[in-house]
Each structure stands twice: as structure tokens, then as C-alpha cells.
Write an enzyme that holds these catalytic residues in place. Structure first.
Site, short mmCIF file in Angstrom:
data_model
loop_
_atom_site.label_atom_id
_atom_site.label_comp_id
_atom_site.label_asym_id
_atom_site.label_seq_id
_atom_site.Cartn_x
_atom_site.Cartn_y
_atom_site.Cartn_z
N SER A 148 0.65 -1.00 -0.05
CA SER A 148 -0.08 -0.06 -0.15
C SER A 148 1.00 1.27 -0.08
O SER A 148 0.28 2.40 0.01
CB SER A 148 -0.86 0.05 1.22
N LYS A 166 0.57 3.36 -3.04
CA LYS A 166 -1.00 4.35 -3.12
C LYS A 166 -0.33 5.73 -3.14
O LYS A 166 -1.07 6.59 -3.45
CB LYS A 166 -1.84 3.88 -2.02
N TYR A 184 -4.38 -1.99 -9.95
CA TYR A 184 -4.14 -1.96 -8.41
C TYR A 184 -3.37 -2.84 -7.81
O TYR A 184 -2.33 -2.61 -7.21
CB TYR A 184 -5.46 -1.94 -7.91
N TYR A 192 -4.32 3.55 8.38
CA TYR A 192 -5.63 3.25 8.43
C TYR A 192 -6.13 3.58 9.88
O TYR A 192 -5.82 4.62 10.39
CB TYR A 192 -5.72 1.67 8.23
N VAL A 249 1.32 -3.65 3.74
CA VAL A 249 1.29 -5.00 4.52
C VAL A 249 2.60 -5.73 4.12
O VAL A 249 2.76 -6.91 4.75
CB VAL A 249 -0.03 -5.61 4.36
#
Ligand code: GLN
Length: 321
Positions: free
Chosen positions: A78, A81, A205, A257, A275
């Protein structure tokens, strides 16, 4: 347990102080028995050695300080992103914010729960649903292969390293197990917040999540966020200063998050986790930091990575607060 380094002495040169901090952090982290749990949803992540630990700090003066396994490639997941968002903002500008929010979610990275209440508009670009909309924006008018190539070229350009690649085994394992991401994409499509078919959007993605980088490469790729949107070595602008500031703001509020508030409290730096156990943290005006320890806490953020950043930020007096 967190063990803090001695407070910095003002008369020691910054580089020596930083090297000293990194050596202490490496020593402490190597000894830790509780290291969290490596992600186990796909075999290529489940088999990563949990004893690995690497850290790299790219200062705006061009110097690079590393310790541990800083040259070992890992799955950035991630953290990618941040790069896909930067590219998408370059395409659409502020229009992107009509399709993705800018609020912390307070939920897990792959949560679907808010999407129904909020009519398919994801809370922010760093949870999975938000990053899937960003991938849709990047895909529009192109083939998935071209879009994936564009993201990879951008990351290589930022890090000034042509060897950075995508791990095809990670990308295909993501697709084979990505039922929840499929649910998110289909759900948003039902609200008309995807322009393309969910299949190719998820292909983009999964591939950007499967980019593999070392701490050294990642710290270099993050430098533009530490230096007002410019490459500090060349002075070349990558994004406008205001955009770099805003990306940093989102990293601070949403980068971990449902652990984002606690990370702001303990570390106080804009940062994005993945992760794979990596974290990219930004000290605006000073440095980009990449840390990697594969074991995760319950929120899916690197357990020792967070602790290492906590020690480093204290030792160096680095915080945006
Ligand atoms: N590829 C992962 C997923 O989609 C990324 C999640 C993460 O790094 N938090 O579930």
C-alpha cells in the site's frame, strides 16, 4: 517496550547523530523477540523472513544513511498508493476529490462498511477502495499494461533507479485471493464511481501493490515529499509545493488506516505503511525515511517499523508538531 536513545547533543554533527541513531535502532530491533506477524493472505508474503530489518534515511542535502537489510527488496504494497495518488492528481487535479474523500476512515484498510452510507465514495485514497478509484482514474483512456508501465516508470524516475520492478508472483497471488477487493470495486461500480470495468482496474491496483523496492530506493523515491515537491538533488520540480503538502497531510491523517491517530501521537510524521512491512515516513524540509520489518500489528502496520520511527523521531527531534 520502547527503549529511547539518549537525547541529541546539539554540538554533534547531524550525520554522525543520525548514523548513531540508526546503529542503536538496528541493535534494539535485532534483539526484539515479539516482531508481529507477517501477512499470510498470499504465499509470497507469508514466506518472508520475520527477522529482517532495514532502514534508510535520505536527507535533503543528498546524503543517504542506511542500516540493516536496507538493500533487500520487499513488496511495498500500500505504500504504492502514495505514488499512484501523486500521478492521478497530476492527471485530474482537484477533480479527484469529487470521487475520493480526505477523511480518516477509522476502519480497516479493506473495510466495505462505510461505502454504503457514503454512496460509493471512499473515505480517502489510502484505504483499498480509495486506491481502487485512483487506479480507475489512471486507467481511463489507456490499456492496463500502459497504466502499469506508467506507474512503474514514475517510481523508477522518483528513485532514480531503473532496476525497480513488479513481482509478477505477488500480482497474480493478489488477484487469485482478492475477493474482498473485487467486492469493493464492484460495489463502487454500482454507485458509478468506477469508469472502467472492475477487472482491469483491479489489475492495475494489484500490479502497483506488487512493486518491489529496497529501503534505499523507497527513501529516495519519497524525497520529493520532503523537499516541497522537488527532487532535492536536481532541484527539478515533481509536483507543486502545495500538492506535496497536501499529500503529506493525507499521509499523516490516513496513512496507517485505523492506526493513523496513534501513529501521529507517537511518531508525528506523515507516513504510509504497507502489509509487506514497509513504511515511508516524511520529515518535511529534512528527510524521507523508509523502514522495513515484515511483522505486522493488528492493524496491518509494521510493528517494529513503527517503534523504529518512534525512536528515530525522538532521537533526531523530528516531528511536524
Ligand atoms: N495488496 C493489499 C490489499 O489489497 C494491500 C493492502 C495493504 O498494504 N494494506 O489487500
Amino acid at each position: 517496550m520502547v527503549v529511547y536513545c539518549p537525547p541529541p547533543s546539539k554540538d554533534i554533527d547531524l550525520h554522525a547523530r543520525l548514523d548513531d541513531a540508526l546503529a542503536t535502532i538496528l541493535d534494539l530491533m535485532t534483539q526484539r523477540a515479539a516482531r508481529g506477524h507477517v501477512a499470510n493472505y498470499i504465499p509470497p508474503l507469508a514466506t518472508v523472513d520475520p527477522t529482517k530489518f532495514g532502514i534508510a534515511v535520505a536527507l535533503n542535502d543528498g546524503s543517504l544513511h542506511v542500516a540493516g537489510d536496507a538493500d533487500e527488496p520487499f513488496s511495498i504494497q500500500s505504500i504504492s498508493k502514495v505514488f499512484s495518488l501523486t500521478l492521478a492528481l497530476g492527471l485530474t487535479g482537484d477533480a479527484l476529490w469529487q470521487r475520493v474523500g480526505r477523511e480518516p476512515s477509522g476502519n480497516a484498510f479493506n473495510s466495505i462498511v462505510q461505502l454504503e452510507h457514503e454512496q460509493g465514495i471512499p473515505r480517502n485514497p489510502f484505504i483499498n477502495s480509495g486506491a481502487i478509484v485512483v487506479a480507475d482514474i489512471l486507467l481511463s483512456g489507456r490499456q492496463p499494461r500502459e497504466t502499469i508501465g506508467e506507474i512503474l516508470r514514475f517510481v523508477r524516475f522518483l528513485a532514480d533507479d531503473e532496476t525497480i520492478s513488479i513481482d509478477p508472483a505477488v500480482a497474480s497471488a493478489e488477484r487469485a485471493t482478492g475477493f474482498r477487493n473485487e467486492a469493493l470495486a464492484n460495489y463502487m461500480k454500482s454507485f458509478n464511481n468506477l469508469r472502467n470495468h472492475p477487472g482491469p482496474v483491479l489489475g492495475v491496483y494489484y500490479h502497483h501493490c506488487a512493486i518491489t523496492m529496497t529501503c534505499r530506493q523507497l527513501a529516495c523515491a519519497g524525497r520529493f515529499l520532503a523537499s516541497n515537491g522537488r527532487n532535492p538533488l536536481t532541484g527539478r520540480p515533481i509536483v507543486a509545493p502545495e500538492r506535496a503538502r497536501r499529500i503529506n497531510a493525507l499521509m499523516l491523517t490516513c496513512g496507517h488506516y485505523d492506526g493513523s491517530g496513534d501513529f501521529a501521537f507517537t511518531v508525528g510524521l506523515p507516513s504510509k505503511s504497507g502489509v509487506g512491512g514497509g513504511i515511508l515516513a516524511i520529515v518535511p524540509g529534512t528527510a524521507a525515511i523508509a523502514v522495513w520489518s515484515p511483522g505486522l500489528n493488528t492493524q496491518g502496520n509494521s510493528l517494529l517499523g513503527i517503534e523504529a520511527l518512534e525512536i528515530l523521531s525522538r532521537h533526531m527531534g523530528w516531528s511536524v508538531f
